[in-house]
Every structure is written in C-alpha cells, then in structure tokens.
Design a protein around this motif. Structure first.
Motif, short mmCIF file in Angstrom:
data_model
loop_
_atom_site.label_atom_id
_atom_site.label_comp_id
_atom_site.label_asym_id
_atom_site.label_seq_id
_atom_site.Cartn_x
_atom_site.Cartn_y
_atom_site.Cartn_z
N ALA A 104 0.82 -1.21 0.00
CA ALA A 104 0.00 0.00 0.00
C ALA A 104 0.85 1.26 0.00
O ALA A 104 0.50 2.27 -0.63
CB ALA A 104 -0.94 -0.02 1.21
N SER A 105 1.98 1.23 0.70
CA SER A 105 2.83 2.41 0.78
C SER A 105 3.36 2.84 -0.58
O SER A 105 3.64 4.02 -0.80
CB SER A 105 4.00 2.15 1.73
N HIS A 106 3.47 1.88 -1.50
CA HIS A 106 4.02 2.19 -2.82
C HIS A 106 3.10 3.10 -3.62
O HIS A 106 3.56 3.84 -4.49
CB HIS A 106 4.28 0.89 -3.59
N VAL A 107 1.80 3.03 -3.35
CA VAL A 107 0.84 3.82 -4.12
C VAL A 107 0.26 4.97 -3.31
O VAL A 107 -0.72 5.60 -3.73
CB VAL A 107 -0.29 2.92 -4.67
N ASP A 108 0.83 5.26 -2.14
CA ASP A 108 0.40 6.43 -1.38
C ASP A 108 0.53 7.67 -2.26
O ASP A 108 1.60 7.96 -2.80
CB ASP A 108 1.27 6.58 -0.13
N ALA A 109 -0.57 8.40 -2.42
CA ALA A 109 -0.62 9.48 -3.41
C ALA A 109 0.40 10.58 -3.14
O ALA A 109 1.08 11.05 -4.06
CB ALA A 109 -2.03 10.06 -3.47
N ASP A 110 0.50 11.02 -1.89
CA ASP A 110 1.41 12.12 -1.57
C ASP A 110 2.87 11.71 -1.82
O ASP A 110 3.64 12.47 -2.40
CB ASP A 110 1.24 12.56 -0.12
N GLU A 111 3.23 10.50 -1.36
CA GLU A 111 4.61 10.07 -1.58
C GLU A 111 4.89 9.86 -3.06
O GLU A 111 5.96 10.22 -3.55
CB GLU A 111 4.90 8.77 -0.81
N ARG A 112 3.93 9.27 -3.76
CA ARG A 112 4.13 9.03 -5.19
C ARG A 112 4.36 10.35 -5.93
O ARG A 112 5.25 10.45 -6.78
CB ARG A 112 2.94 8.29 -5.79
N ASP A 113 3.55 11.35 -5.63
CA ASP A 113 3.72 12.65 -6.27
C ASP A 113 5.10 13.23 -6.01
O ASP A 113 5.74 13.79 -6.91
CB ASP A 113 2.65 13.63 -5.79
N ALA A 114 5.57 13.08 -4.77
CA ALA A 114 6.89 13.61 -4.42
C ALA A 114 7.99 12.84 -5.16
O ALA A 114 8.95 13.44 -5.68
CB ALA A 114 7.11 13.53 -2.91
N ARG A 115 7.87 11.51 -5.21
CA ARG A 115 8.87 10.70 -5.93
C ARG A 115 8.93 11.08 -7.39
O ARG A 115 10.00 11.29 -7.96
CB ARG A 115 8.55 9.20 -5.81
N MET A 116 7.77 11.18 -8.01
CA MET A 116 7.74 11.49 -9.44
C MET A 116 8.29 12.88 -9.72
O MET A 116 8.96 13.11 -10.73
CB MET A 116 6.32 11.36 -9.98
N ALA A 117 8.01 13.82 -8.82
CA ALA A 117 8.50 15.19 -9.01
C ALA A 117 10.02 15.24 -9.01
O ALA A 117 10.64 15.89 -9.87
CB ALA A 117 7.94 16.10 -7.93
#
Length: 253
Positions: A219-232
């Motif tokens: 679930a942590s892999h698709v956490d929206a806030d973290e994903r947005d930060a990683r992609m940025a």
C-alpha cells in the motif's frame, strides 16, 4: 583474461527464497568467448535468513549491510563491480534465455549507446506469463524519449528499469540509484535516458515475478502524496541533467 559482466541483486529476507530461480536463469545464459559473469548479491540488512539461499558458486559474492532499501543495497554493491558492464537482476525475477548476450551485443556494437533494456513478461503465481502492450520498436532509443513518454503517460515508462544493462562507468557517473523509498530504478533509467542513447530488445529479456510480498504491491508504494513527491524529484533530476547538457559519450569537440 575474460571480460566481465557484473550482475547486481538487492535482496531482503522475504525474497531470498527466489534466489535459486534467479541463479538457474543466470547459469543458462550463454556468453561469447572471452566473457564471463559475476553475481553480486547484496542483502538490504543483516539477518540470518538470506545467506542459506545464496548459491555455492565461485561466481557469486554475498555481502550484507545496514538496511536502506534496494537502491542503497545496489549502489553499495557497486564498490565491488569490477566489470565493464552492470546488469540488474532483482532477487525475485528471472532472466530469459539469451538476455545477457543480446544486451552485450547491442552495446559492444555501438559505443554511442550507454544502456539497454528488453521486453518483460509478468510471471504469475500459477506459473503462467502475461505481456502488455506499449513496447517501443526494436532498436535504439533516443535521448529524452523515455522521459517524455513517462511524463505523458501517468509516470509509466515504455521500457522496464528491472531489465537494465548499463556501462559501469556511466552508471557510476550518474550516481547509481536515487535515494528514494521506491521508484529508485525508474529514477536511474530516466537519468540515463537524459544523457545517453539506449537500446530496446523486442525479445523477452525478463520474467517479472508477481507475488504477494513484492515491494511494488504494498500500500505504501501507491500512497498518493509520496508518489507525487517521488515522481517530481525523478523528473526534476532528469530534466536538470538534460538542461546542463551533460552527455554520453563525451564529445571531443
């Protein structure tokens, strides 16, 4: 003296049971005369649960280190990467027959190509495999092609970072894997595509195991806030490398 391809694998206790399958796929690879492979297995942590699964083979080296994620484990393994090329092999995946020879041939034939990838099949729990559409054409991948596709398709690249084969010196110059809790391999792939042409083989190069314990399934892999930060930060790094015009190979002009 043989020239060497270094296979780099990060492993943690839950995935250690799959090392035997990865090893079998390595042993089935055929390389041109004068070439050999050496497998660096780096545990992400220090437990007693991984080493029993490490093959007893002079071509295999096992080390441990404090936990920091797969990107940290792979990067620290580079301290012992004494070959011209580095091939990534996740502990739960398997190389398809002929993969190493095809990757090697692509880079040996064209010094302007810095890295290679190949087609992937998902390896499902029932033993079946499944492909997916969207692969690029067989052959060279121009600079920025992966970055631009990834940015335009909801941060999904058209080539898989788990299939990466790369010149060691280029990998070191880029700094190895990104310091991220996930997507560290995508970050590396996009950085490489910003500075160097690549290659895609349309022949299957990897069986990508799908199982309940894999990190990308948590679930942590698709956490929206973290994903947005990683992609940025992944995109920012790739765009910055392009902006500063660092290139491989280095121009003699």
């Amino acid at each position: 003296m043989s020239r060497r391809i270094i296979i780099v694998t990060a492993v943690h206790a839950p995935s250690a049971r799959f090392l035997a399958d990865a090893y079998k796929s390595l042993c089935e690879q055929e390389l041109p005369e004068g070439w050999e492979w050496h497998w660096l297995i780096q545990e992400d942590g220090r437990t007693d649960e991984v080493e029993p699964h490490v093959p007893d083979d002079d071509r295999v080296t096992f080390r441990q280190g404090r936990p920091g994620g797969p990107g940290v484990a792979r990067t620290i393994a580079l301290a012992h990467a004494d070959g011209e090329y580095v091939k990534i092999l996740d502990a739960d995946d398997q190389l398809a027959p002929g993969t190493l020879a095809r990757d090697l041939a692509a880079l040996e034939a064209d010094p302007s190509i810095g890295w290679a990838t190949s087609r992937v099949l998902d390896f499902l729990p029932d033993g079946s495999t499944a492909g997916f559409p969207g692969d690029p054409e067989h052959g060279p991948i121009e600079r920025r092609a992966v970055v631009d596709y990834w940015a335009a398709h909801d941060y999904r690249a058209q080539v898989h970072p788990a299939t990466l084969f790369v010149r060691r010196d280029l990998l070191l110059a880029i700094g190895g894997w990104m310091a991220l809790p996930a997507s560290e391999d995508t970050g590396l792939l996009l950085a490489l595509n910003s500075v160097a042409r690549g290659w895609f083989s349309s022949e299957v190069g990897l069986l990508y195991r799908k199982w309940e314990g894999q990190m990308t399934g948590q679930a942590s892999h698709v956490d929206a806030d973290e994903r947005d930060a990683r992609m940025a930060v992944v995109e920012a790094r790739a765009r910055a490398l392009d902006h500063f015009q660092w290139r491989y190979p280095v121009s003699s002009d």
